[in-house]
Design a protein around this motif. Sequence first.
Motif, PDB file in Angstrom:
ATOM      1  N   LEU A   1       0.591  -1.177   0.161  1.00  0.00           N
ATOM      2  CA  LEU A   1      -0.160   0.011   0.069  1.00  0.00           C
ATOM      3  C   LEU A   1       0.807   1.454   0.020  1.00  0.00           C
ATOM      4  O   LEU A   1       0.403   2.343  -0.591  1.00  0.00           O
ATOM      5  N   TYR A   2       2.037   1.446   0.476  1.00  0.00           N
ATOM      6  CA  TYR A   2       2.860   2.400   0.786  1.00  0.00           C
ATOM      7  C   TYR A   2       3.443   2.821  -0.724  1.00  0.00           C
ATOM      8  O   TYR A   2       3.657   3.852  -1.031  1.00  0.00           O
TER       9      TYR A   2
ATOM     10  N   VAL B   1       1.844   1.999  -3.583  1.00  0.00           N
ATOM     11  CA  VAL B   1       0.751   2.635  -4.132  1.00  0.00           C
ATOM     12  C   VAL B   1       0.601   3.842  -3.879  1.00  0.00           C
ATOM     13  O   VAL B   1       0.425   4.773  -4.822  1.00  0.00           O
ATOM     14  N   ILE B   2       0.719   4.591  -2.652  1.00  0.00           N
ATOM     15  CA  ILE B   2       0.522   5.928  -2.513  1.00  0.00           C
ATOM     16  C   ILE B   2       1.748   6.686  -2.774  1.00  0.00           C
ATOM     17  O   ILE B   2       1.306   7.876  -3.394  1.00  0.00           O
TER      18      ILE B   2
ATOM     19  N   THR C   1       3.097   6.040  -6.003  1.00  0.00           N
ATOM     20  CA  THR C   1       2.595   6.117  -7.264  1.00  0.00           C
ATOM     21  C   THR C   1       1.329   7.289  -7.398  1.00  0.00           C
ATOM     22  O   THR C   1       1.263   7.965  -8.196  1.00  0.00           O
ATOM     23  N   LEU C   2       0.634   7.337  -6.495  1.00  0.00           N
ATOM     24  CA  LEU C   2      -0.659   8.261  -6.369  1.00  0.00           C
ATOM     25  C   LEU C   2      -0.014   9.702  -6.404  1.00  0.00           C
ATOM     26  O   LEU C   2      -0.365  10.465  -6.984  1.00  0.00           O
ATOM     27  N   SER C   3       0.909   9.566  -5.555  1.00  0.00           N
ATOM     28  CA  SER C   3       1.448  10.884  -5.235  1.00  0.00           C
ATOM     29  C   SER C   3       2.311  11.517  -6.676  1.00  0.00           C
ATOM     30  O   SER C   3       2.065  12.848  -6.985  1.00  0.00           O
TER      31      SER C   3
END
Lengths: 409, 364
Positions: free
Chosen positions: B140-141, B143-144, B146-148
């Motif tokens: 999940l980290y 994922v965040i 890449t979201l950033s």
Amino acid sequence: MKNKQFTFTLVLLSLLLVLGISSHALGETYKIGLSLAITGPTSDVGVPYSKGVEDYCKYVNDEKLLGDDKLECFIRDDGYKTEVTKRNLEDFLDENIVFYLNYSTGSTLALRPDFEEEKIPVLPASFHIGNLVDSNYIFLPISSYSSQAVGLAEYVVANHEGSGKPKVAMFLHPSAFGRASRDDVEKAIAAGLGIDLVEVVEHGKDLDNTAMLKRFQSKGVQYVISHTVQPPVATMLKGAQSLGMAASKYGEAGKITFLGAHYSGGPDLIGLAGSAAEGFIWTTSYKIMTAKGPGTDAQFALAKRYGRDESVANSQNYTNGIMVVQVAVETMRRAKAKGKKVTRASLYDELLTMNGYNAFYPLTTVGPVTFSKTDREGVDTLQLYVVKGGVFHEQGLPFASEYMKKMQQ
Amino acid sequence: MAENRWLATGNFFTSYRAEQRIFLTHIDRLIFVCFLVLLFAWPLVFEVSNKYMLVIDSILIAIVAVYGLNLLTGFGGLISIGHAAFMGVGAYTLATFSRILGSDHVLLTHFWPLMILLAGGVGAVFGAVVGLPALRLKHLYLVIATLSFQMIFQWVINFSKFLNQGQTIAIGRVFWFAGKVARKEHYFFWYYVILIIVVILGFAVRNLLRTRYGRCLVAVRDNDRAADAMGMHPGFTKVYAFALSGFFAGVAGALHAYLWRGVGFESFTLHHSISYLAMAIVGGLGTLVGSFFGPAAILMLELQVENFAELVGHYITAVGDVATAFRPLSFGLVIVLFLMFEPRGIANWWRIARTYFKLWPFRY
């Protein structure tokens, strides 16, 4: 024998004549296309707009405004997605449309090269002044957002009663077309417009504007000019009302007077903001239903004729939809009257000559529609409306932004 | 038992090399060649409107993008929800040239194959940089992270005056041996170009997976500590997975720019990133054929839902906004149903169908 031959020839000729007449009586069909958001973001605007286009198209055919010729209107939903708009446009072009009605700013700008290549006249629902850059075929139906924002700023200056320059904030849509009106207000200030632009805010999706409004208050902001869509404006107005910051009359000292450009206001804003919309000053080039006159009477009759409910009938977006088809049909009528074939090229030429004595008065707007090679903003005048008793009322006479004229010269 | 290269009803591999063959049987190869001929020939036989050619071209571009995402997420096990931003990097590479040199500059119009490669290269560089957090972050980290990147990309484009604040930057029409590709031939021309790129990159992916670099990806995905113990470099593997994914996305972005003749911010949002992830999931994560099925299924579904939503939108007013809800509802429903009932995606249906015919007339 000869008699038989003669009779046969006569019958044949008569048949050909009848066929010829009937085919002539069938007339031509002119196709126009509209791609807009019937679903998705801004569908609250798109739905009444599409109804306006649909109804006026029906009206043109029912009342034979084009004689024996027919108008065929293709209306497609794009969900406010440029990718879908492009697909719709390709579909329309395959259908050989002669006039195109577009909707969003993003898609208008994205499809600009296609319009140029296809040489097709386009009337978008977006009044972004940037639509006219590097383009020959896009025509804004009414004054640009920039003209509206600068016009409102001029109104503030002209009616400000306090001492010193009025302190103004702008509340904008977070996009390039939102910022374009700010740029033009700043240019007007540089050209001598006497306002003090204290802050420019690009709104997010906040449901509470307390911090922003408190900041405005601490900076002494007296007027807020909005150029965005209705929901964020309604949120701001409600916030100002609950904090006791909204001016009860124009320019009230220590309070804030709110003003807005075309898509910031309209009857739907009152529905969203309720009593907080009282005193809100709005500008557009369209006549709205509360301003009685032949245009609004005709609009009401049209809505009634095609079974539209009150919310659609009263919407300025319904007016907007009617008006763009009115302009398209008028160009067709003029081309036909001159004996020209109705094509993209002839309609484009007719648009360019729509000025001076040839200006078009559609009655749905507060001024005539004028276009030329150098002027592709249709209705140059704006009307102020103010909310009183839960209804928008006309205020003063139609006006045009002086500074925009100066800056464009 | 002698190996029959025409009809294989089971696995008769006698060497690792045999197992790594691209086509297991001659029938597979023959079917593939026939299918390829069909793909190249059909536009010459059937007349398709520009509208549908645009949809088909868009599916092919999405296939290129999903190749990259499948390498990263399917084979590498690194979830990315910033894939559209990587595509955007490729597209905005072209847009940058357009802003500096002009939309009709010879580099953009005549050297477009080079520009597509360059866009892929820039995408790879950005991919590698964004992949650096993968050295320390997982699950999940990551994922965040890449979201950033997706958010930063959107913010930069939206506020950059040089990049026209997200408004479309035009890209000129390209030239071919026969001269300028006219509007009439535009979608057909790009159909063939993108199809060739899809085939080349498809073989590249297939071959990559046969090499130790490809097997490293799978090993690191399954257990990075075990892979480390076996002498692989999990950190480097993750970074190059991001770089590879960025390359594919960059190429897809450049193709998008050329096909749409412009670059606008609206085509590279978080919504698009999630769509690409959905395509990879629905197609089948960790399978090459899934990269074909996913984009085709999702984009065709979108088209049908759009038509249906439009029909409903005409009859139901915006007050209830029922029509608007169809799009996200159907999209979400498809993903949930696939995750629940067919997590291996449409690729698994393809596997079952193939096995059925392979064993026919015996029961599967």
